[in-house]
Every structure is written in structure tokens, then in C-alpha cells.
Design a protein around this motif. Sequence first.
Motif, PDB file in Angstrom:
ATOM      1  N   LEU A 139       0.707  -1.194  -0.076  1.00 23.73           N
ATOM      2  CA  LEU A 139      -0.058  -0.046   0.027  1.00 23.73           C
ATOM      3  C   LEU A 139       0.799   1.276   0.107  1.00 23.73           C
ATOM      4  CD1 LEU A 139      -3.132   0.593   2.265  1.00 23.73           C
ATOM      5  CD2 LEU A 139      -1.230   2.381   2.349  1.00 23.73           C
ATOM      6  N   GLY A 140       2.177   1.260   0.741  1.00 20.39           N
ATOM      7  CA  GLY A 140       2.935   2.260   0.762  1.00 20.39           C
ATOM      8  C   GLY A 140       3.633   2.668  -0.568  1.00 20.39           C
ATOM      9  N   ARG A 141       3.803   1.361  -1.066  1.00 17.28           N
ATOM     10  CA  ARG A 141       4.568   1.567  -2.434  1.00 17.28           C
ATOM     11  C   ARG A 141       3.694   2.224  -3.566  1.00 17.28           C
ATOM     12  NH1 ARG A 141       8.688  -3.144  -3.550  1.00 17.28           N
ATOM     13  NH2 ARG A 141      10.240  -2.014  -4.887  1.00 17.28           N
ATOM     14  N   THR A 142       2.328   1.898  -3.261  1.00 19.41           N
ATOM     15  CA  THR A 142       1.586   2.367  -4.374  1.00 19.41           C
ATOM     16  C   THR A 142       0.974   3.904  -4.055  1.00 19.41           C
ATOM     17  OG1 THR A 142       0.261   0.266  -4.448  1.00 19.41           O
ATOM     18  CG2 THR A 142      -1.027   2.285  -5.142  1.00 19.41           C
ATOM     19  N   ALA A 143       1.184   4.231  -2.819  1.00 18.25           N
ATOM     20  CA  ALA A 143       0.893   5.591  -2.539  1.00 18.25           C
ATOM     21  C   ALA A 143       1.961   6.463  -3.093  1.00 18.25           C
ATOM     22  CB  ALA A 143       0.789   5.568  -1.137  1.00 18.25           C
ATOM     23  N   VAL A 144       3.160   6.120  -3.065  1.00 18.85           N
ATOM     24  CA  VAL A 144       4.088   6.860  -3.689  1.00 18.85           C
ATOM     25  C   VAL A 144       4.123   7.185  -5.011  1.00 18.85           C
ATOM     26  CG1 VAL A 144       6.750   6.910  -4.092  1.00 18.85           C
ATOM     27  CG2 VAL A 144       5.838   6.204  -1.917  1.00 18.85           C
ATOM     28  N   ARG A 145       3.623   6.287  -5.923  1.00 19.66           N
ATOM     29  CA  ARG A 145       3.554   6.265  -7.295  1.00 19.66           C
ATOM     30  C   ARG A 145       2.372   7.297  -7.467  1.00 19.66           C
ATOM     31  NH1 ARG A 145       3.980   0.541  -7.573  1.00 19.66           N
ATOM     32  NH2 ARG A 145       1.682   0.153  -7.630  1.00 19.66           N
ATOM     33  N   ASP A 146       1.220   7.281  -6.784  1.00 16.94           N
ATOM     34  CA  ASP A 146       0.099   8.133  -6.924  1.00 16.94           C
ATOM     35  C   ASP A 146       0.559   9.527  -6.503  1.00 16.94           C
ATOM     36  OD1 ASP A 146      -1.303   5.981  -7.567  1.00 16.94           O
ATOM     37  OD2 ASP A 146      -2.373   5.935  -5.920  1.00 16.94           O
ATOM     38  N   LEU A 147       1.562   9.702  -5.341  1.00 16.17           N
ATOM     39  CA  LEU A 147       1.537  11.111  -5.152  1.00 16.17           C
ATOM     40  C   LEU A 147       2.733  11.661  -5.727  1.00 16.17           C
ATOM     41  CD1 LEU A 147       2.085  10.000  -0.997  1.00 16.17           C
ATOM     42  CD2 LEU A 147       0.415  11.536  -2.067  1.00 16.17           C
ATOM     43  N   LEU A 148       3.524  10.878  -6.476  1.00 17.72           N
ATOM     44  CA  LEU A 148       4.606  11.576  -7.268  1.00 17.72           C
ATOM     45  C   LEU A 148       3.834  11.958  -8.611  1.00 17.72           C
ATOM     46  CD1 LEU A 148       7.747   9.401  -6.683  1.00 17.72           C
ATOM     47  CD2 LEU A 148       7.467  11.711  -5.747  1.00 17.72           C
ATOM     48  N   ALA A 149       2.944  11.348  -9.089  1.00 17.08           N
ATOM     49  CA  ALA A 149       2.206  11.631 -10.423  1.00 17.08           C
ATOM     50  C   ALA A 149       1.277  12.799 -10.154  1.00 17.08           C
ATOM     51  CB  ALA A 149       1.474  10.468 -10.815  1.00 17.08           C
ATOM     52  N   GLY A 150       1.051  13.247  -8.906  1.00 15.99           N
ATOM     53  CA  GLY A 150      -0.016  14.351  -8.635  1.00 15.99           C
ATOM     54  C   GLY A 150       0.639  15.511  -8.734  1.00 15.99           C
ATOM     55  N   ASP A 151      -0.195  16.860  -8.746  1.00 23.86           N
ATOM     56  CA  ASP A 151       0.510  18.257  -8.882  1.00 23.86           C
ATOM     57  C   ASP A 151       1.199  18.522  -7.677  1.00 23.86           C
ATOM     58  OD1 ASP A 151      -0.975  18.147 -11.173  1.00 23.86           O
ATOM     59  OD2 ASP A 151      -2.883  18.910 -10.460  1.00 23.86           O
TER      60      ASP A 151
END
Length: 347
Positions: free
Chosen positions: A237-249
Motif C-alpha cells: 500500500l505504501g509503495r502504491t501511495a508513492v506512485r500516486d503522490l509523485l504523479a500528482g500536482d
Amino acid sequence: MSGVTIYQVAQAAGVSPSTVSNLLNGRPGRMLPQTRKRVEEAITQLGYRPNRAARQLRTGRIQVIGLVVPSVANPFWGTFARHLEGAALAEGYHVLLCNSERDPARERQYVEELWSDGIRGIVLCSSLPSLEHIMPLVHQGLSLVAFDRTAQAGDPPSLVNISVDNVIGSQLATRHLLELGHERIAFVSGSVRSVNRRERYRGFTDALSDAGLDPQQAIVWSGASEEPYGDLDVAGLGRTAVRDLLAGDRRPTAIVAINDMCALGISAGIRDAGLEVGRDISVVGFDDIVLADLASPALTTVRQPLADMAAEAFAQLRERLTGDAPVGHSMLVRPELVVRASTGPAR
């Protein structure tokens, strides 16, 4: 089928109750193979379960308590179980461990099975806001210690709650990052429906408010996991969160994780992106599991005094099992921030 006796099993198998007792107590050599088969079939057909309490009265064997945790996939719960078992063994008690995944139905089933086995004391670690699903057994006399959960409205007066101060712990983690100059700080968790996670989120937003930042503008990632609480693969879950956060504005410069396993997954996600933990993005965990100091870089985290808390949980449960402390009790323990290499100044 509930309430089946050894005499009913004996009658169904066409044998004496002593023959059934020999099989249940590990003495199958005293009967013919065909007799053993008949007894085993009768036990299966009738759904007979030996009464652990009655067996203890007959044999004088040690007492047993139950322990229900979310999942020992998180080393935090494995360590807690080991400390609780150590405290119990010192007093002649054994511990039966169950993994509930914070599922109320599964939790109720485990508690009912433990109760039917004659176990009258349980340490419950799911941190669910409501305990209505197990209240019938509490009203029948089950002694219950709720760990990692503060007292909630509607709790029975006999309940014991033992928890670290999750609000203060999360404040310590967030203030540490603020003092390092971070302002774009993300909070990463699965669902925040459990009591402990709500309190950790509150500590995060309180620290932001105290620093003059708007909590409504905070970067919060709670995931889209099908798991209601995200306990089975919290590192993933933490690994997925980073992908989403880095792709955000609004890319964060620091992340507060709901626990250490989540923080370790976050650290892996940061490395996946070609970034450096502690330099490009700082990470703080919660719990101080054994892996925290072994990680590279070593993880800054909030430490819980787990051995002391486990000893207190057992002591409180034992007092209630022996009738020495019938009333409820709440204990809130102050955590400690442990600063390591996973956090650094904002860039």
C-alpha cells in the motif's frame, strides 16, 4: 452442532465414553483401528469439540488466554504476541493467537470459539470503534483487554483499554518534519476507520494547524484498496501511495506513514522512482519494529514501549480472571520519537 457431549459421541460410535476420552487425550493405541475410525467419524458428524475448561479441571493443566490481532504479517503484532506470551508463561498461562484482519465477523467467530473452548480472557487488538459484535460474550462474563484502542462511548464498564498516545505520536512525527523545513507533508494510510488510525490522523492535522498550515490543504492518501483496513499488504500500500503522490500536482517533500511497514513500502517506492529517501523525500514511520533500524536508510519512527505495554495487558487480564479487579481501566502511554537517517532537511 453445539453442546455435544462425550457421551453422545460414545453412543453414536457404539463405544464407551472412556474409549472416546482415550482418543481425545492422545491414547489411540488402546483401541482397534476400526474402533478409532468409528469414533473419529462420530466426532466429525456430530461436530463435537472438547471443552478445554473441563479438561483443565480434570488434568490440572495450565490456563489459556486468547490473543486476537489484525495480522502477524506486520512484525509489530508478532513482537507484541511474543512479549504477551512471555508475560503469560511466567505466570503459568498459554496464549492462543488469532488473526482477524480487523473483520468484525471473523473477530466474533474467533471470540466465540475461544469462549466455547473455556477461555475466559482475551486481549483484543483490532482497535475497532465499536465492540457490539462481541458484547454478548462480555455480558456473559468474558474478560476483555482492548489493546491499541482508547475508551469509546458505549464501551462496557468492565473493559480495559491500553494504548500508546497515538495523537501525540503523530504530532511528534509531523513536528519533526516541520522543524526540518518541510511544508508539503503527506499522510499515508489505508482506511482511517479504526480508533488508532483516526487518532494518528488527528495528530498529523493538529501539528499542521499548530504550525499555521491549513489541514484542509494537507496531502492525504488513504488508498483504493479492496481491503477495509489495508492490513494484509500495508507495505505494498505504501509503495502504491508513492506512485500516486509523485504523479500528482503537489509532490510531497516528506511523508508521515501510518506505521513502519507502510513506511518501508513508501521508502521502496521512493527508490523505485530513482529518488533518495531522506534527501529527496523524508519518511517517518510509527511503531519502531525491528526492521526499522535495519532498513537502509534506517527509519525515523515513533517508538511504542511494547514490552511494558504487553506486560500491563496481561497483568490487567489476569487480575480480572482471578476476580481481583472487576472494574474497567484505561491506560495511555506516551510514545518516543526516534530520529534516524530517513529524514532530512527540506530541499
